[in-house]
Design a protein around this motif. Structure first.
Motif, PDB file in Angstrom:
ATOM      1  N   ASP A 151      -3.290  -0.710  -8.306  1.00  0.00           N
ATOM      2  CA  ASP A 151      -4.109  -1.338  -7.452  1.00  0.00           C
ATOM      3  C   ASP A 151      -3.298  -2.301  -6.779  1.00  0.00           C
ATOM      4  OD1 ASP A 151      -6.016  -2.698  -6.209  1.00  0.00           O
ATOM      5  OD2 ASP A 151      -7.490  -3.369  -7.715  1.00  0.00           O
ATOM      6  N   PRO A 152      -3.468  -1.884  -5.281  1.00  0.00           N
ATOM      7  CA  PRO A 152      -2.332  -3.296  -4.447  1.00  0.00           C
ATOM      8  C   PRO A 152      -3.022  -4.640  -4.746  1.00  0.00           C
ATOM      9  CG  PRO A 152      -3.373  -1.225  -3.044  1.00  0.00           C
ATOM     10  CD  PRO A 152      -3.890  -1.087  -4.390  1.00  0.00           C
ATOM     11  N   ALA A 153      -3.994  -4.833  -5.102  1.00  0.00           N
ATOM     12  CA  ALA A 153      -4.618  -6.125  -5.127  1.00  0.00           C
ATOM     13  C   ALA A 153      -3.936  -6.883  -6.833  1.00  0.00           C
ATOM     14  CB  ALA A 153      -6.189  -6.253  -5.732  1.00  0.00           C
ATOM     15  N   TRP A 154      -3.241  -5.848  -7.399  1.00  0.00           N
ATOM     16  CA  TRP A 154      -2.272  -6.477  -8.740  1.00  0.00           C
ATOM     17  C   TRP A 154      -0.894  -6.535  -8.323  1.00  0.00           C
ATOM     18  CZ3 TRP A 154      -4.203  -8.732 -12.572  1.00  0.00           C
ATOM     19  CH2 TRP A 154      -5.545  -8.911 -12.878  1.00  0.00           C
ATOM     20  N   ILE A 155      -0.626  -6.102  -7.260  1.00  0.00           N
ATOM     21  CA  ILE A 155       0.929  -5.996  -6.938  1.00  0.00           C
ATOM     22  C   ILE A 155       1.117  -7.366  -6.389  1.00  0.00           C
ATOM     23  CG2 ILE A 155       2.699  -5.100  -5.543  1.00  0.00           C
ATOM     24  CD1 ILE A 155       1.348  -2.484  -5.979  1.00  0.00           C
ATOM     25  N   THR A 156       2.271  -8.097  -6.720  1.00  0.00           N
ATOM     26  CA  THR A 156       2.744  -9.295  -6.029  1.00  0.00           C
ATOM     27  C   THR A 156       4.207  -9.194  -5.867  1.00  0.00           C
ATOM     28  OG1 THR A 156       3.687 -10.119  -8.142  1.00  0.00           O
ATOM     29  CG2 THR A 156       1.272 -10.729  -7.837  1.00  0.00           C
ATOM     30  N   VAL A 157       4.401 -10.040  -4.783  1.00  0.00           N
ATOM     31  CA  VAL A 157       5.738  -9.794  -4.392  1.00  0.00           C
ATOM     32  C   VAL A 157       6.428 -11.207  -4.472  1.00  0.00           C
ATOM     33  CG1 VAL A 157       7.307  -9.211  -2.230  1.00  0.00           C
ATOM     34  CG2 VAL A 157       4.917  -8.301  -2.507  1.00  0.00           C
ATOM     35  N   ASP A 158       7.790 -11.296  -4.967  1.00  0.00           N
ATOM     36  CA  ASP A 158       8.585 -12.758  -5.154  1.00  0.00           C
ATOM     37  C   ASP A 158       9.980 -12.065  -4.794  1.00  0.00           C
ATOM     38  OD1 ASP A 158       9.199 -15.123  -5.549  1.00  0.00           O
ATOM     39  OD2 ASP A 158       9.071 -14.680  -7.662  1.00  0.00           O
ATOM     40  N   GLY A 159      10.700 -12.918  -3.973  1.00  0.00           N
ATOM     41  CA  GLY A 159      11.898 -12.653  -3.593  1.00  0.00           C
ATOM     42  C   GLY A 159      12.090 -11.464  -2.926  1.00  0.00           C
ATOM     43  N   GLY A 160      11.012 -10.769  -2.416  1.00  0.00           N
ATOM     44  CA  GLY A 160      11.368  -9.509  -1.616  1.00  0.00           C
ATOM     45  C   GLY A 160      11.129  -8.323  -2.740  1.00  0.00           C
TER      46      GLY A 160
ATOM     47  N   ALA B  56       0.804  -1.167   0.024  1.00  0.00           N
ATOM     48  CA  ALA B  56      -0.152  -0.007  -0.153  1.00  0.00           C
ATOM     49  C   ALA B  56       1.055   1.140  -0.033  1.00  0.00           C
ATOM     50  CB  ALA B  56      -0.907   0.008   1.192  1.00  0.00           C
ATOM     51  N   LEU B  57       2.080   1.212   0.673  1.00  0.00           N
ATOM     52  CA  LEU B  57       2.898   2.308   0.703  1.00  0.00           C
ATOM     53  C   LEU B  57       3.632   2.489  -0.551  1.00  0.00           C
ATOM     54  CD1 LEU B  57       4.526   4.460   2.681  1.00  0.00           C
ATOM     55  CD2 LEU B  57       6.078   2.535   2.792  1.00  0.00           C
ATOM     56  N   ALA B  58       3.739   1.483  -1.047  1.00  0.00           N
ATOM     57  CA  ALA B  58       4.457   1.682  -2.759  1.00  0.00           C
ATOM     58  C   ALA B  58       3.372   2.179  -3.723  1.00  0.00           C
ATOM     59  CB  ALA B  58       4.977   0.346  -3.173  1.00  0.00           C
ATOM     60  N   ALA B  59       2.173   1.840  -3.471  1.00  0.00           N
ATOM     61  CA  ALA B  59       1.233   2.309  -4.268  1.00  0.00           C
ATOM     62  C   ALA B  59       1.002   3.650  -4.152  1.00  0.00           C
ATOM     63  CB  ALA B  59       0.009   1.249  -4.278  1.00  0.00           C
ATOM     64  N   GLY B  60       1.142   4.242  -3.017  1.00  0.00           N
ATOM     65  CA  GLY B  60       0.723   5.301  -2.697  1.00  0.00           C
ATOM     66  C   GLY B  60       1.835   6.487  -2.710  1.00  0.00           C
ATOM     67  N   ASP B  61       2.871   5.873  -2.924  1.00  0.00           N
ATOM     68  CA  ASP B  61       4.247   6.659  -3.136  1.00  0.00           C
ATOM     69  C   ASP B  61       4.687   7.105  -4.506  1.00  0.00           C
ATOM     70  OD1 ASP B  61       6.571   7.583  -2.964  1.00  0.00           O
ATOM     71  OD2 ASP B  61       7.664   5.906  -2.174  1.00  0.00           O
ATOM     72  N   PRO B  62       4.650   8.345  -4.803  1.00  0.00           N
ATOM     73  CA  PRO B  62       4.982   8.828  -5.989  1.00  0.00           C
ATOM     74  C   PRO B  62       6.191   8.736  -6.574  1.00  0.00           C
ATOM     75  CG  PRO B  62       3.919  10.639  -4.746  1.00  0.00           C
ATOM     76  CD  PRO B  62       4.136   9.477  -3.812  1.00  0.00           C
ATOM     77  N   ALA B  63       7.223   8.294  -5.719  1.00  0.00           N
ATOM     78  CA  ALA B  63       8.441   7.824  -6.044  1.00  0.00           C
ATOM     79  C   ALA B  63       8.531   6.494  -6.466  1.00  0.00           C
ATOM     80  CB  ALA B  63       9.385   8.244  -5.063  1.00  0.00           C
ATOM     81  N   SER B  64       7.530   5.625  -6.257  1.00  0.00           N
ATOM     82  CA  SER B  64       7.694   4.201  -6.655  1.00  0.00           C
ATOM     83  C   SER B  64       7.079   3.843  -7.944  1.00  0.00           C
ATOM     84  CB  SER B  64       6.676   3.394  -5.474  1.00  0.00           C
ATOM     85  OG  SER B  64       6.668   2.125  -5.937  1.00  0.00           O
TER      86      SER B  64
ATOM     87  N   LEU C 225      12.100   0.761  -0.959  1.00  0.00           N
ATOM     88  CA  LEU C 225      10.932   1.542  -0.599  1.00  0.00           C
ATOM     89  C   LEU C 225      11.139   1.782   0.811  1.00  0.00           C
ATOM     90  CD1 LEU C 225       7.969   2.275  -0.879  1.00  0.00           C
ATOM     91  CD2 LEU C 225       7.229   0.269   0.232  1.00  0.00           C
ATOM     92  N   MET C 226      11.720   0.796   1.689  1.00  0.00           N
ATOM     93  CA  MET C 226      11.836   1.094   3.038  1.00  0.00           C
ATOM     94  C   MET C 226      12.963   2.159   3.198  1.00  0.00           C
ATOM     95  SD  MET C 226      11.412  -2.859   4.410  1.00  0.00           S
ATOM     96  CE  MET C 226      11.456  -2.432   6.253  1.00  0.00           C
ATOM     97  N   GLU C 227      14.044   2.029   2.626  1.00  0.00           N
ATOM     98  CA  GLU C 227      15.105   3.204   2.605  1.00  0.00           C
ATOM     99  C   GLU C 227      14.749   4.828   2.434  1.00  0.00           C
ATOM    100  OE1 GLU C 227      18.606   1.927   0.675  1.00  0.00           O
ATOM    101  OE2 GLU C 227      18.803   0.007   1.829  1.00  0.00           O
ATOM    102  N   ARG C 228      13.732   4.680   1.213  1.00  0.00           N
ATOM    103  CA  ARG C 228      13.322   5.763   1.106  1.00  0.00           C
ATOM    104  C   ARG C 228      12.349   6.389   2.011  1.00  0.00           C
ATOM    105  NH1 ARG C 228      11.655   4.026  -3.945  1.00  0.00           N
ATOM    106  NH2 ARG C 228       9.473   4.156  -3.537  1.00  0.00           N
ATOM    107  N   HIS C 229      11.631   5.596   2.860  1.00  0.00           N
ATOM    108  CA  HIS C 229      10.859   6.081   3.640  1.00  0.00           C
ATOM    109  C   HIS C 229      11.632   5.945   5.007  1.00  0.00           C
ATOM    110  CE1 HIS C 229       7.255   6.602   1.408  1.00  0.00           C
ATOM    111  NE2 HIS C 229       7.891   6.022   0.668  1.00  0.00           N
ATOM    112  N   LEU C 230      12.789   5.924   5.104  1.00  0.00           N
ATOM    113  CA  LEU C 230      13.674   5.824   6.327  1.00  0.00           C
ATOM    114  C   LEU C 230      13.149   4.749   7.368  1.00  0.00           C
ATOM    115  CD1 LEU C 230      13.808   9.635   6.800  1.00  0.00           C
ATOM    116  CD2 LEU C 230      15.691   7.900   5.869  1.00  0.00           C
ATOM    117  N   MET C 231      12.516   3.739   7.144  1.00  0.00           N
ATOM    118  CA  MET C 231      12.279   2.629   7.822  1.00  0.00           C
ATOM    119  C   MET C 231      13.262   1.375   8.039  1.00  0.00           C
ATOM    120  SD  MET C 231       8.698   2.164   5.827  1.00  0.00           S
ATOM    121  CE  MET C 231       7.764   0.920   7.028  1.00  0.00           C
ATOM    122  N   GLY C 232      13.652   1.333   9.270  1.00  0.00           N
ATOM    123  CA  GLY C 232      14.635   0.462   9.444  1.00  0.00           C
ATOM    124  C   GLY C 232      14.228  -0.903   9.331  1.00  0.00           C
TER     125      GLY C 232
END
Lengths: 752, 334, 170
Positions: free
Chosen positions: A549-558, A535-543, A575-582
């Motif tokens: 649509d988050p329902a259409w996003i899959t994750v594989d190998g991180g 959801a963060l990625a979908a809402g992040d203009p930098a992504s 994504l996490m680095e961009r958002h300063l999330m450890g």
């Protein structure tokens, strides 16, 4: 996308187990450790008249000899199965509170010494005198005083169950079967003896305990000692087998804690192998009578199923004979009653396939007899009695697969080539027989809320925590898989943290529920982390995924990507680095469906066995076993097959080897060792084929898992007993089936 | 576990002297029975003299075609010794079926003969047991006795002798050679094992400090055609319900020589002399085997739970002898 | 013929003494009483808890170790009697950090569940190959001194066969 669920992943704890680095509860090194040894009562009933501890105390190196005078009053806690998530003592009785003896082996004193050897030696020096009283320990001794309790199985089940009019159904049948089966008591005999290591720091208690549920241990000890659970921490990663014996919390655990408090040192209490027969309950001696009524076409008109068994002086315990046995077939009428004999034994307890192992055995041997009398193939007879709904409630099955199990199992076994007539196949001195039986085990929703926590680090690795432990089922492996799947990570990037009551609460994985209930919580925790980042990625203009649509996003190998355009995406880490999330973490919770969920809940299977009976000597060896099971979704076929195979061999063992013999005169188990209580060795175990039939189930949790822990044992004993009948023409009504049961049926002219 | 002193001897005389120096001194060989029973508090030695370094572990051929088995030779080594495996297959087979591979590696032949009974009441250290605690009674007679003896019993003790190897050795007329405070002697193995009678605590004639140095198995051509049949609930790693050690020479369909002994059914390794007499010189037929077996078991004194052994033993004898007779015929040499 | 048994008796003591053992190739000294079993010496005194105690009676095989390369039950062996022998435990199976092929095969074939019998099974399985008893019809019998209560037996046999075949193929 590489599926992680359903993959034949090797065990996550494999390396620790093959290198010997896995530390079990009796292997935690602690400074100042003292060793405790229980002194058990030598009589089955009576009163302690004196305990002389002087010789033990003076033996040297003895820290304390505790008797009832040294123990505080312990709270009385009701017996409630640990699956319910609360305190769960194995029996409501707690020893060393008074001078009464209720069963042989009951703890009457505890010796604590500096060394293992000295503890054992000093224990032998404790002189206990008894005023003995006559005891009852067998059905034979107590049959006349048998009673019908209100509830059994720790209050789980009513003692009586009925649908329709069984008396009418039996009376109106074209044909009937009336068979009684006697079952020797069984002791689980997990290879790791019960061990508790107790450490006090001020008023906080840490326990390392070989158990099936660390939360149950925490809550039970807290309830017994009147402590806050927040002051008790239980740490257990590896458990050397359980099979139901460690589902409840037995007195030695709390005794270890009390001994440690008394001597103000860490104390390790290990139950000896002989004491393993008087420390944690058992599968009770029981007798089951099954009456079947059927029409000529094989349709059952009624089932009557009665059980009598021995329980303790304190609790109304019987494993239920007819949960699954009343649900397997579409008979319009069923009636069953449990009756109990109060005996001088411990309270019996869950033993692998509790209830069903004996109940379905009885039903399925009776069905085999019925098939023979009707001239209908045993597989076909089951097919003709299949039910589309739970016959007890009329609710549809959440999932079934029963017919498929029967079909595929028969196919894999080569059942069609069978000559139905008994005693026709011979290889040299061996009489060859084949038999089959249905298998079933309930899915029950008695558990409480399950929790797990998932934490994802910015480097794309995750730690998932839950208060589970590993006793051989492979649960920690499948939980790792479930977490990896939900996070979209590789297996190696996920570590499961477990075996600590400070982790989010998980219930005792008993009743084949472990994978189902804990995996649900793990799934939700991991999925919550993934969903948050997606959801963060979908809402992040930098992504690159902005606006998707988050329902259409899959994750594989991180790496998160569009399902229909895998090129567009980015990794969690970016994504996490961009958002300063450890890191980021989430708690997942799962609540079971309500108990009155309008579905029939049963796992189905079918068992097939080929045996060789020595025509002269009566020994039975199993040549081959095939089991087909429909356990919902299979999280890991490798560990699932192992569980099922182990269960099937347990069934073999129940049928042919295992029995604890009560010396009714002394009121003591007479074969309390692994030399005399026979469990299978390698040479007893045939090759075992396990067929997994996946069925969709959207009732039993987010993953559709039903469970594999017990069903392997259900029906496999019956398949073997039926095969013995097929080989010899003789039906044995007593377990274990031994040489002396078969000799009378084997030709012997020279006997005169 | 009760404390005990420990000493390790390099030579036989010192070992004997050391044991003799204390009334509660005992030899320690493989330890597979002894350590177990000390831990159970059934045996209470004050001193264990470790004799595992003594040079008594050889297996040598004897001039008469027999074999001398050192008292400290290990079960596993004896089973695989060529002289034993070829000339006395019944001994090899009994040894291989007599214990798990680990136990066979540890256990000595002398210890095997001296091993204590597996009766649960003897081993639990607390039940009435005349063998462990003379005069205390026998819990097995009124209790659980499925595995107990039907031959050679007394009203004091019905415990089965547990050894497999000894059954084979009894069939082959082995001789137990010992050395002790009164010198050396040779005891025919059938006399080595004592019936319980009124003194079940006495299982063999060894004196305190007397050591089994060797077991001599005399040469016997018949033994080349011999076998050990062990009947048990489990497929392996279990004591016998019934076992049969048999060697037989069949010429012109007649029993020219026969050695037969039973295990699992008697209070000592049971030489089946009645059956041997019944068979010798007679026809090697299933009927004759069955009749001989019937006569051997006629004096049996079974109890309710072990009554099956009377018939099982007969069936096992017939099976074992039939297999040997069939083998002879297939061999076509006679 | 009377034999003169005149040799002076050996000193025996039940007190703790220094016992020098060689375990997994390393010399170790520990102070223990004669009654301490090799199993308890390993587990309680040397911290080598890989060797398991299942019965302490010689009936389960969980405590299997090697003495001079031969498999024995450490529960029925006195530690003091282990002096002069090379003891090998499951901790000594690995070569550096590398798993022994049998260890790897046990993982690959899921030849264990709870893992408690596993070290003993491994010590027997490797010894079995040395003993030359790994033919298809021998493995089950020659592994029958090791009880696996989880009953992983068929998988244990698979693992042994794999290692046997790999060794034979080289």
């Amino acid at each position: 996308m590489t599926a992680v669920i359903g993959r034949e992943a090797v065990r996550v704890d494999g390396r620790e187990k093959v290198t010997g680095s896995a530390r079990y509860s009796g292997e935690i090194a602690l400074p100042g450790l003292a060793y405790a040894e229980i002194v058990g009562a030598l009589v089955a009933r009576g009163r302690i008249t004196s305990i002389d501890t002087r010789a033990a105390e003076n033996a040297g190196g003895v820290a304390a000899v505790l008797t009832r005078r040294d123990l505080p009053a312990v709270n009385r806690v009701p017996l409630v199965p640990s699956l319910m998530g609360g305190p769960a003592p194995g029996e409501t009785f707690f020893p060393m509170q008074d001078d009464e003896v209720h069963y042989a082996g009951q703890p009457v004193a505890i010796v604590v010494a500096d060394s293992l050897e000295q503890a054992r030696y000093a224990a032998s020096l404790v002189e206990v005198s008894y005023a003995g009283a006559p005891s009852v320990t067998t059905i034979g001794q107590g049959r006349g005083d048998a009673y019908e309790p209100e509830k059994i199985f720790g209050g789980f089940m009513p003692a009586r169950s009925r649908r329709g009019d069984a008396r009418d159904g039996l009376a109106s049948a074209d044909l009937g079967v009336d068979a009684t089966f006697r079952f020797a008591p069984n002791h689980h005999n997990a290879l790791e003896p019960m061990t508790t290591t107790a450490v006090w720091e001020d008023d906080r208690l840490t326990l390392y305990d070989s158990c099936q549920g660390i939360k149950a241990v925490q809550l039970t000890v807290a309830a017994l000692l009147g402590m806050s659970p927040s002051r008790i921490r239980v740490l257990t990663r590896y458990v050397g087998g359980a099979f139901g014996s460690k589902a409840m919390v037995w007195p030695h655990v709390t005794l270890a804690a009390l001994a440690a408090r008394h001597v103000r040192r860490p104390v390790r209490l290990t139950v000896s192998r002989a004491q393993m027969f008087t420390s944690y309950g058992h599968r009770e001696e029981q007798e089951q009578r099954v009456r079947l009524g059927a029409r000529r076409d094989g349709a059952l008109t009624a089932i009557r199923h009665d059980k009598i068994s021995v329980t303790s002086p304190f609790d109304d315990w019987a494993e239920p004979a007819f949960c699954a046995a009343s649900q397997l077939y579409a008979a319009p009428a069923f009636e069953g009653v449990h009756r109990l004999v109060r005996g001088n034994t411990m309270t019996p307890t869950f033993t692998r396939g509790p209830g069903e192992a004996a109940g379905v055995f009885s039903l399925e041997c009776a069905m085999d007899e019925l098939a023979g009398r009707l001239g209908i193939d045993p597989v076909e007879l089951r097919m003709r009695n299949l039910s589309d709904v739970d016959p007890n409630t009329g609710h549809p099955w959440s999932s079934s697969g029963f017919a498929e199990c029967l079909r595929r199992g028969a196919e894999r076994f080569g059942w069609d080539a069978r000559d139905p007539r008994p005693g026709r196949e011979r290889e040299g001195d061996q009489l060859i027989g084949t038999g089959m039986a249905a298998a079933a085990y309930p899915v029950a929703f008695f558990m409480r809320t399950q929790r797990a926590r998932a934490r994802l680090y910015a480097d794309g690795t995750a730690v998932v925590g839950t208060a589970a432990q590993e006793f051989g089922t492979g649960m920690t492996t499948v939980l790792t898989q479930v977490a990896a799947d939900a996070l979209g990570l590789g297996l190696d990037d996920v570590r499961l943290d477990y075996g600590d009551t400070d982790l989010p609460t998980a219930g005792s994985p008993v009743g084949s529920n472990g994978a189902m209930m804990v995996s649900a919580a793990v799934h939700y925790a991991a999925a919550a982390v993934r969903d948050r980042l997606v959801a963060l990625a979908a809402g992040d203009p930098a992504s690159p995924l902005h606006g998707a649509d988050p329902a259409w996003i899959t994750v594989d190998g991180g790496r998160m990507a569009l399902a229909d355009d895998p090129g567009a995406g980015e990794s969690y880490g970016e994504l996490m680095e961009r958002h300063l999330m450890g890191d980021t973490e989430a708690l997942g919770t799962w609540d079971p469906p309500p108990l009155d969920t309008p579905y029939g809940l049963l796992t189905f299977g079918a068992q097939f066995a080929r045996v060789a009976v020595d025509a002269d000597l009566g020994t039975v060896r199993v040549r081959h076993m095939v089991g087909a099971f429909a356990p919902g979704r299979v999280l890991n076929p490798r560990t699932a097959r192992s569980q099922l195979m182990g269960g099937m061999l347990w069934g073999m063992s129940q049928a042919l080897l295992e029995g604890t013999h009560m010396d009714a005169g002394l009121g003591r188990w007479a074969n309390a060792s692994l030399g005399d209580y026979l469990v299978p060795v390698n040479a007893d175990a045939p090759e075992v084929d396990v067929e997994l039939i996946e069925v969709d189930d959207d009732v039993t949790g987010p993953l559709g898992v039903k469970g594999v822990g017990e069903i392997g044992q259900v029906g496999s004993g019956a398949a073997i007993a039926n095969a013995v009948h097929h080989a010899t023409g003789h039906r044995v009504h007593e377990l274990p089936i031994t040489v002396e049961d078969l000799l009378p049926a084997l030709e012997w002219e020279a006997g005169r | 576990m009760r404390p005990f002193a420990y000493a390790r001897a390099d030579d036989v005389d010192t070992a004997i002297a050391t044991v003799l120096a204390r009334p509660d001194g005992e030899f320690l060989a493989g330890g597979t029975t002894e350590i177990d029973l000390v831990r159970q508090d059934v045996l209470r030695p004050g001193l264990l003299v470790d004799i595992n370094d003594l040079p008594l572990d050889r297996v040598d051929d004897l001039p008469d075609g027999g074999v001398r088995i050192g008292g400290l030779a290990r079960m596993s080594d004896v089973a695989e010794a060529p002289g034993v495996a070829e000339r006395f297959p019944v001994i090899s087979e009994a040894l291989l079926q007599g214990a798990s591979p680990q136990l066979r590696t540890m256990a000595s032949m002398a210890g095997n003969l001296c091993q204590r009974v597996r009766c649960g009441y003897f081993r639990d250290a607390v039940s009435p047991c005349n063998k462990r605690d003379p005069g205390s009674g026998c819990a097995a007679i009124t209790g659980f006795h499925r595995g107990h003896a039907v031959l050679g019993t007394s009203d004091k003790c019905i415990a089965t002798h547990p050894s497999d190897a000894a059954v084979a050795l009894v069939a082959l007329d082995a001789v137990v050679r010992t050395r002790g405070p009164h010198g050396e002697r040779a005891v025919p193995i059938d006399e080595f094992f004592l019936l319980p009678g009124d003194t079940p605590e006495r299982e063999h004639p060894l004196e305190h400090g007397e050591l089994i140095t060797a077991i001599d198995v005399p040469g016997a051509a018949t033994a080349r055609r011999s076998s050990y049949l062990k009947v048990r609930d489990r497929a392996s790693y279990e004591f016998a319900l019934v076992s049969v050690a048999a060697a037989m020479d069949v010429r012109y369909r007649t029993v020219a020589d026969i050695r037969l002994a039973l295990g699992g059914v008697a209070t000592k390794p049971w030489r089946a002399r009645t059956a041997e007499r019944s068979l010798l010189g007679g026809p090697a037929t299933r009927e004759a085997f069955a009749e001989a077996a019937r006569r051997e078991l006629a004096p049996a004194t079974p109890l309710p739970q072990n009554e099956f052994k009377v018939e099982l033993a007969q069936r096992a004898i017939v099976r074992a002898l039939t297999a040997l007779a069939d083998g002879d015929e297939e061999g076509g040499t006679r | 013929m009377a034999i003169h048994v005149g040799s002076p008796p050996l000193e025996g003591t039940s007190k703790a003494r220094t016992v020098a053992l060689t375990v997994n190739g390393e010399g170790v000294e520990l102070r223990i009483e004669p009654r301490v079993s090799l199993l308890d010496a390993l587990r309680e005194h040397l911290g080598l808890t890989g060797t398991k105690k299942g019965c302490d009676q010689g009936t389960c095989g969980a405590c299997t170790v090697w003495s001079d390369g031969r498999r024995v039950l450490s529960c029925l062996t006195l530690a003091v009697a282990g002096e002069g022998h090379e003891i090998t435990t499951v901790e000594g199976l690995q070569d550096g950090g590398e798993l022994h092929p049998m260890q790897a095969a046990f993982i690959a074939h899921d030849a264990f569940q709870c893992g408690y019998c596993t070290p003993g099974q491994l010590m027997s399985a490797v010894a079995l190959l040395e003993e030359g008893r790994a033919a298809d019809d021998e493995i089950a019998e020659w592994m029958s001194g090791n009880i696996c209560r989880c009953a992983a037996y068929p998988n244990i046999r698979d693992a042994i066969r794999e290692v046997r075949d790999a060794a034979g193929g080289e």
